[in-house]
Design a protein around this motif. Sequence first.
Motif, short mmCIF file in Angstrom:
data_model
loop_
_atom_site.label_atom_id
_atom_site.label_comp_id
_atom_site.label_asym_id
_atom_site.label_seq_id
_atom_site.Cartn_x
_atom_site.Cartn_y
_atom_site.Cartn_z
N LEU A 104 -85.32 -41.93 7.82
CA LEU A 104 -85.33 -40.78 7.33
C LEU A 104 -85.29 -39.67 8.66
O LEU A 104 -84.84 -38.23 8.01
N GLU A 105 -86.00 -39.81 9.51
CA GLU A 105 -86.91 -39.08 10.28
C GLU A 105 -85.22 -38.92 11.20
O GLU A 105 -84.24 -37.40 11.65
N LEU A 106 -84.95 -39.83 11.62
CA LEU A 106 -83.21 -39.88 11.74
C LEU A 106 -82.53 -39.14 11.17
O LEU A 106 -81.37 -37.85 11.73
N ASP A 107 -82.23 -39.46 9.58
CA ASP A 107 -80.60 -39.25 9.44
C ASP A 107 -81.17 -37.49 8.93
O ASP A 107 -80.35 -36.92 9.25
N ALA A 108 -82.07 -37.38 8.81
CA ALA A 108 -82.86 -35.44 8.42
C ALA A 108 -82.02 -35.22 10.88
O ALA A 108 -81.72 -33.79 9.88
N LEU A 109 -82.27 -35.62 11.54
CA LEU A 109 -81.63 -35.14 13.01
C LEU A 109 -80.46 -35.17 12.79
O LEU A 109 -79.73 -33.82 13.06
N ARG A 110 -79.92 -35.89 12.20
CA ARG A 110 -78.26 -36.66 12.95
C ARG A 110 -77.75 -37.11 11.82
O ARG A 110 -75.88 -37.31 12.53
N GLY A 111 -77.68 -37.32 10.55
CA GLY A 111 -76.97 -36.82 9.27
C GLY A 111 -75.85 -36.52 9.30
O GLY A 111 -75.95 -35.36 9.21
N ALA A 112 -75.50 -36.50 8.20
CA ALA A 112 -73.46 -35.93 7.74
C ALA A 112 -74.58 -34.37 7.33
O ALA A 112 -74.14 -32.99 7.14
N ARG A 113 -75.70 -34.33 6.50
CA ARG A 113 -76.13 -33.36 5.74
C ARG A 113 -76.55 -32.06 6.79
O ARG A 113 -76.67 -30.95 6.38
N ARG A 114 -76.67 -32.16 8.36
CA ARG A 114 -77.14 -32.02 9.47
C ARG A 114 -75.51 -30.65 9.09
O ARG A 114 -76.00 -28.69 10.39
N GLN A 115 -74.61 -30.77 8.75
CA GLN A 115 -73.27 -30.33 8.96
C GLN A 115 -73.31 -29.37 7.74
O GLN A 115 -72.82 -27.81 7.27
#
Length: 340
Positions: A104-115
Amino acid sequence: MATTLRDVAKLAGVSFRTVSNVVNGYAPVSDSTRAKVEAAIEELGYQPNHMARTLRLGRSNMLGLAVPRLAEGYFAELASEIIDVARERGYVVLTEQTGNTRALELDALRGARRQLTDGLIIAPVVLSSEDVEQFETERPVVVLGENVFSPRLDHVTMRNVAAARAATEHLLQLGHRRIAAIGSTEPGAPSVGTAVLRLQGYREALHGHGLEVDEALVRRVGQWGREDGARAVRELLDGSVDFSAVLAVTDMLAMGAAHELEASGLRVPEDVSVIGFDDLTEGQYTAPPLTTVDAGRRSIAEVAVTRLVDRIERPGGPPLFYEADFRIVERQSTARRRDA
């Protein structure tokens, strides 16, 4: 028909560009002119078209915030501070919990929500300095906490060692010598960086007074909740470990410790002094009110948001490393040792 910027400009008696500068913060505007524009906006009920502004600027005016658990008092209050500061800068905050997990830390950094957001403030507890490349993303990132250190990243943190040393010194000055430390964690456990630094400060303070560290006084916990603090105190009492004070590495642990002491017939602070760390609002209303460390939470929020917004609006410049100052907040849970 919806009110436009030109309607506001006509009523305020200023140019369209001046109104745009006031609404969007593009350029300095005199206080008197700003007041006229704001009065016209209020009278006409003008509502900015945020979607159009987003398309025009290529920004959403949203910041991401990723913290381990909002159930932990510190991160709940830090999130509130960050939201307040961001609002003052014209941004809203999209908050998520990473649950002390790498995925989940990686998802926060690089997941689709970053857009959806223009930048991210993240407090990692599983990712480490070995993962620095994961933080180097297209959109700016500000790192909080003690698990990731790199001169390549913007990093806002606190003076954990010095603050914990000062908290221990506070107890030593009150005559305590048998000071239990609650909050040590197994290597690799969540928040291990913070725990190691705060326990380092504890050890340094004892050594500075010529005292050896009795490892029986250093208690490991699984998490940093009230129940963990209570369990640590119960282990000390069941093991007949002699102590007259407790240093807890979070206020939540300190509250649990104080509760268990009272439940066991020991008075705080008459029999055992307790000091926490974080200066949570709740600590003002415990019985007795909790002595604690204010580690600069408001300053951390202000610097982190300001740095991130600067990165968004004015890219470039060297990375920032900032350590917030701290202070001991002395309340009624600590007192001089009775036989000192």
